[in-house]
Design a protein around this motif. Structure first.
Motif, PDB file in Angstrom:
ATOM      1  N   GLU A 131       9.341   7.072  -0.666  1.00  0.00           N
ATOM      2  CA  GLU A 131       7.946   6.744  -0.905  1.00  0.00           C
ATOM      3  C   GLU A 131       7.325   6.228   0.384  1.00  0.00           C
ATOM      4  N   LEU A 132       6.032   6.441   0.529  1.00  0.00           N
ATOM      5  CA  LEU A 132       5.304   5.953   1.692  1.00  0.00           C
ATOM      6  C   LEU A 132       4.668   4.625   1.308  1.00  0.00           C
ATOM      7  N   LEU A 133       5.456   3.568   1.431  1.00  0.00           N
ATOM      8  CA  LEU A 133       5.061   2.232   1.003  1.00  0.00           C
ATOM      9  C   LEU A 133       5.104   1.278   2.181  1.00  0.00           C
ATOM     10  N   THR A 174       0.839  -1.195   0.000  1.00  0.00           N
ATOM     11  CA  THR A 174       0.000   0.000   0.000  1.00  0.00           C
ATOM     12  C   THR A 174       0.873   1.243   0.000  1.00  0.00           C
ATOM     13  N   TRP A 175       0.658   2.108  -0.993  1.00  0.00           N
ATOM     14  CA  TRP A 175       1.328   3.396  -1.079  1.00  0.00           C
ATOM     15  C   TRP A 175       0.368   4.486  -0.614  1.00  0.00           C
ATOM     16  N   THR A 176       0.878   5.485   0.094  1.00  0.00           N
ATOM     17  CA  THR A 176       0.079   6.642   0.472  1.00  0.00           C
ATOM     18  C   THR A 176       0.382   7.786  -0.487  1.00  0.00           C
ATOM     19  N   ILE A 177      -0.679   8.373  -1.055  1.00  0.00           N
ATOM     20  CA  ILE A 177      -0.566   9.524  -1.947  1.00  0.00           C
ATOM     21  C   ILE A 177      -0.788  10.785  -1.119  1.00  0.00           C
ATOM     22  N   THR A 194       5.342   3.172  -8.928  1.00  0.00           N
ATOM     23  CA  THR A 194       6.396   4.028  -8.395  1.00  0.00           C
ATOM     24  C   THR A 194       5.819   5.323  -7.846  1.00  0.00           C
ATOM     25  N   ALA A 195       6.334   5.779  -6.695  1.00  0.00           N
ATOM     26  CA  ALA A 195       5.984   7.096  -6.179  1.00  0.00           C
ATOM     27  C   ALA A 195       6.649   8.164  -7.038  1.00  0.00           C
TER      28      ALA A 195
END
Length: 272
Positions: free
Chosen positions: A161-163, A75-78, A119-120
């Motif tokens: 990146e916030l992963l 999970t990535w945070t946008i 990719t962020a």
């Protein structure tokens, strides 16, 4: 301010939440009339997108607020500084809270690849300006084509990146779920070892094998990801620190910088 839970299970969703179902396409299944097409939508309700895929590459970003993209167990945070690039054909799901404007751009497959994997993306002031300009320029004009070319030229992967990789190993899944549901719980590795009747070394090895991170780094990443959601939706830094189990803002800031490479204040809406 209520606690933000982007990883909340379906059973815990509020009654006003909306769930959307989109089709799944293979890469290139639908042709685009332009190299880049942008869109935006203000979300009236908290919204979940079920797993789907696009025939185009996609860039997601925010001017303010947050969202998440989940691919498999990751999970990535946008956030305003961090967008998300999703290659064509990659299945993903998403979440956005109420009151946030979702910005998206679809990129045709004949464009240069920013990355061949999720990719962020660094949403710099210049990139933000160009993306906004594209939405207010008539397609087919030389100005539109120039803006497209400039977007492709300045868009680059982010340094951080916030992963978060959620483990599925039944040995450690209860630990991960407990931290996600209660980020203020500061139980240590030794605390969890006692609760589960296993050694701390076993827990660490299991986290490293499945997520690439030891228990401590994984737990800090989960808490920082949660804190970013709180801050990006208008919460104060000290409130976020307390909400994820830190007794002092200085300790929280140190941990935050170790994960994101920057300070919590950079994720405040007014900072972007």
């Amino acid at each position: 301010m209520p606690t933000i839970r982007p990883f909340r299970s379906k059973t815990a969703r509020v009654a006003t939440a909306s769930e959307r179902t989109l089709p799944s396409y293979t890469a290139g299944q639908v042709e685009m009339p332009l190299r880049i097409i942008g869109s935006q939508e203000a979300m009236e309700h908290e919204t979940y997108w079920s797993e789907h895929s696009h025939p185009t590459h996609e860039l997601l970003w925010r001017e303010a607020g947050v969202g998440t993209v989940t691919i498999d167990q990751r999970t990535w945070t946008i956030t305003p500084p961090l967008g998300m690039w999703i290659p064509a054909g990659v299945r993903h799901s998403g979440w956005t809270p109420a009151g946030v404007v979702v910005y998206a751009a679809q990129f045709s497959l004949d464009n240069p690849l920013v990355s061949d994997r999720p990719t962020a993306i660094a949403i710099t002031p210049l990139l933000r300006l160009l993306l906004d300009r594209l939405q207010h320029t008539d397609p087919g004009t030389s100005s539109y084509s120039l803006t497209e070319a400039m977007i492709l030229d300045v868009m680059t992967p982010a340094d951080n990146e916030l992963l978060l990789h959620m483990p599925s190993n039944p040995l450690i899944a209860p630990i991960a779920n407990a931290i996600i549901e209660g980020p203020a719980d500061a139980s240590s590795l030794q605390d969890w070892a006692r609760k589960l009747g296993i050694s701390g070394r076993t827990i660490t090895r299991a986290f490293e094998a499945e997520t690439g991170l030891g228990f401590g780094r994984w737990a800090t990443t989960a808490r920082v990801q949660h804190a970013v959601s709180m801050i990006s939706l208008g919460g104060e830094v000290d409130e976020a620190a307390a909400g994820v189990g830190y007794r002092s803002v200085s300790a929280f800031t140190t941990a935050f910088k170790r994960i994101t490479g920057t300070t919590p204040g950079q994720f405040r809406p007014s900072a972007n």
